[in-house]
Design a protein around this motif. Structure first.
Motif, short mmCIF file in Angstrom:
data_model
loop_
_atom_site.label_atom_id
_atom_site.label_comp_id
_atom_site.label_asym_id
_atom_site.label_seq_id
_atom_site.Cartn_x
_atom_site.Cartn_y
_atom_site.Cartn_z
N ASP A 91 0.83 -1.21 0.00
CA ASP A 91 0.00 0.00 0.00
C ASP A 91 0.86 1.26 0.00
OD1 ASP A 91 -2.27 -1.59 0.00
OD2 ASP A 91 -2.63 -1.37 2.16
N ILE A 92 1.95 1.23 0.75
CA ILE A 92 2.84 2.40 0.79
C ILE A 92 3.47 2.63 -0.58
CG2 ILE A 92 4.92 3.43 1.82
CD1 ILE A 92 4.28 1.75 4.37
N GLN A 93 3.99 1.57 -1.18
CA GLN A 93 4.61 1.69 -2.50
C GLN A 93 3.60 2.19 -3.54
OE1 GLN A 93 5.96 -2.41 -2.44
NE2 GLN A 93 8.09 -1.72 -2.61
N LYS A 94 2.39 1.68 -3.48
CA LYS A 94 1.35 2.08 -4.44
C LYS A 94 1.00 3.56 -4.25
CE LYS A 94 -1.87 1.13 -7.51
NZ LYS A 94 -1.58 1.90 -8.71
N ALA A 95 0.91 4.02 -3.00
CA ALA A 95 0.65 5.43 -2.75
C ALA A 95 1.77 6.31 -3.28
CB ALA A 95 0.45 5.67 -1.25
N PHE A 96 3.03 5.87 -3.14
CA PHE A 96 4.16 6.61 -3.71
C PHE A 96 4.02 6.68 -5.23
CE2 PHE A 96 7.95 7.36 -0.82
CZ PHE A 96 7.23 7.31 0.36
N GLU A 97 3.69 5.56 -5.84
CA GLU A 97 3.52 5.52 -7.30
C GLU A 97 2.38 6.44 -7.74
OE1 GLU A 97 3.44 1.97 -10.45
OE2 GLU A 97 1.65 2.02 -9.19
N ALA A 129 4.01 15.31 11.40
CA ALA A 129 4.49 13.97 11.78
C ALA A 129 5.13 13.27 10.59
CB ALA A 129 3.34 13.14 12.34
N ILE A 130 4.56 13.45 9.42
CA ILE A 130 5.13 12.84 8.21
C ILE A 130 6.50 13.45 7.92
CG2 ILE A 130 4.85 12.48 5.72
CD1 ILE A 130 1.74 12.70 6.29
N LYS A 131 6.58 14.77 7.98
CA LYS A 131 7.86 15.43 7.74
C LYS A 131 8.91 14.98 8.75
CE LYS A 131 7.41 19.92 7.34
NZ LYS A 131 6.89 21.31 7.32
N GLU A 132 8.52 14.85 10.00
CA GLU A 132 9.45 14.39 11.03
C GLU A 132 9.90 12.95 10.75
OE1 GLU A 132 9.30 13.42 15.74
OE2 GLU A 132 8.41 15.33 15.10
N ALA A 133 8.99 12.10 10.29
CA ALA A 133 9.33 10.70 10.03
C ALA A 133 10.34 10.55 8.91
CB ALA A 133 8.07 9.90 9.69
N VAL A 134 10.28 11.43 7.91
CA VAL A 134 11.20 11.29 6.77
C VAL A 134 12.34 12.31 6.80
CG1 VAL A 134 9.46 10.22 5.29
CG2 VAL A 134 9.81 12.71 5.18
N GLU A 135 12.48 13.05 7.90
CA GLU A 135 13.52 14.07 7.94
C GLU A 135 14.93 13.49 7.86
OE1 GLU A 135 13.07 16.40 11.47
OE2 GLU A 135 13.66 14.77 12.79
N GLY A 136 15.11 12.23 8.18
CA GLY A 136 16.42 11.60 8.06
C GLY A 136 16.67 10.97 6.70
N TYR A 144 9.85 16.56 -1.63
CA TYR A 144 9.11 16.02 -0.49
C TYR A 144 7.60 16.22 -0.54
CZ TYR A 144 13.72 15.37 1.51
OH TYR A 144 15.02 14.99 1.72
N THR A 145 7.09 17.17 -1.27
CA THR A 145 5.65 17.41 -1.29
C THR A 145 4.89 16.16 -1.72
OG1 THR A 145 5.98 19.76 -1.70
CG2 THR A 145 3.80 18.86 -2.22
N GLN A 146 5.34 15.51 -2.80
CA GLN A 146 4.65 14.31 -3.28
C GLN A 146 4.73 13.17 -2.26
OE1 GLN A 146 6.89 16.12 -4.99
NE2 GLN A 146 6.48 16.08 -7.19
N ILE A 147 5.80 13.10 -1.52
CA ILE A 147 5.95 12.06 -0.50
C ILE A 147 4.93 12.29 0.61
CG2 ILE A 147 7.51 11.13 1.27
CD1 ILE A 147 9.81 11.87 -0.82
N VAL A 148 4.81 13.52 1.07
CA VAL A 148 3.82 13.84 2.10
C VAL A 148 2.42 13.59 1.56
CG1 VAL A 148 2.85 15.71 3.51
CG2 VAL A 148 5.33 15.48 3.28
N GLU A 149 2.16 13.99 0.33
CA GLU A 149 0.84 13.75 -0.28
C GLU A 149 0.54 12.26 -0.38
OE1 GLU A 149 1.19 15.94 -3.95
OE2 GLU A 149 0.22 17.70 -3.06
N ALA A 150 1.55 11.46 -0.68
CA ALA A 150 1.35 10.00 -0.78
C ALA A 150 0.90 9.43 0.56
CB ALA A 150 2.64 9.32 -1.24
N VAL A 151 1.51 9.87 1.64
CA VAL A 151 1.14 9.37 2.96
C VAL A 151 -0.25 9.85 3.35
CG1 VAL A 151 1.77 9.26 5.41
CG2 VAL A 151 3.56 9.20 3.66
N LEU A 152 -0.55 11.11 3.07
CA LEU A 152 -1.90 11.62 3.36
C LEU A 152 -2.95 10.86 2.55
CD1 LEU A 152 -1.22 15.47 3.44
CD2 LEU A 152 -1.63 13.96 5.40
#
Length: 167
Positions: A91-97, A129-136, A144-152
């Motif tokens: 599901d995570i990979q599909k949301a990224f795609e 929280a999403i930004k904090e999770a991927v800050e590393g 990063y906008t698309q990454i945050v959008e994928a998680v949302l």
């Protein structure tokens, strides 16, 4: 043999058991890539700064370049190879795609693992929280906008007006 330790290393990687001999100085990243052939975990900086090598280690996202393989003795490890089910993306990979959160793809395995840990503890995270999770996790391509959008999108959490302005 000096510098080599026998270890039941690790107890589980993506649900499979492995036992190997490894040098005391070998990193988990090198063990995964070279000994197990799991090359989805990438080496970027080799110093724990970029997050390309992120894996789930006993339930926590860690930089595998900073963990010695012998420390993984008995651990439960999940890598990007354990995400997809055959040809079916997780599901995570599909949301990224779906959200075009992948450009060159080099950082994507580490990003997915960081998001996986986040969602295990916070099923509906907010943007902070999403930004904090991927800050590393360092990405040179997406901004990063698309990454945050994928998680949302994945969590069904609506985007609030102006929320993504400073991602």
């Amino acid at each position: 043999m000096t510098g080599v330790q026998t270890c039941a290393l690790p107890s589980s990687v993506n649900g499979l058991l492995y036992e190997r001999e490894c040098a005391e100085h070998r990193t988990l990243l090198r063990f995964l890539r070279e000994d197990l052939g799991l090359t989805g975990t990438k080496e970027g900086c080799g110093m724990g700064e970029c997050g390309a090598c992120t894996v789930i280690f006993n339930g926590h996202a860690v930089n595998s370049c900073m963990v010695l393989a012998v420390e993984a003795d008995g651990a439960v490890i999940h890598t990007i190879e354990g995400e997809a089910n055959g040809p079916k993306l997780s599901d995570i990979q599909k949301a990224f795609e779906d959200n075009h959160a992948v450009q060159c793809g080099f950082c994507t395995p580490g990003m997915v693992m960081s998001v996986k840990e986040l969602l295990a503890t916070t099923p509906k995270p907010d943007v902070e929280a999403i930004k904090e999770a991927v800050e590393g996790n360092f990405c040179r391509c997406t901004g990063y906008t698309q990454i945050v959008e994928a998680v949302l999108d994945l969590t069904g959490r609506p985007k609030e007006k102006g929320e993504l302005k400073h991602v």
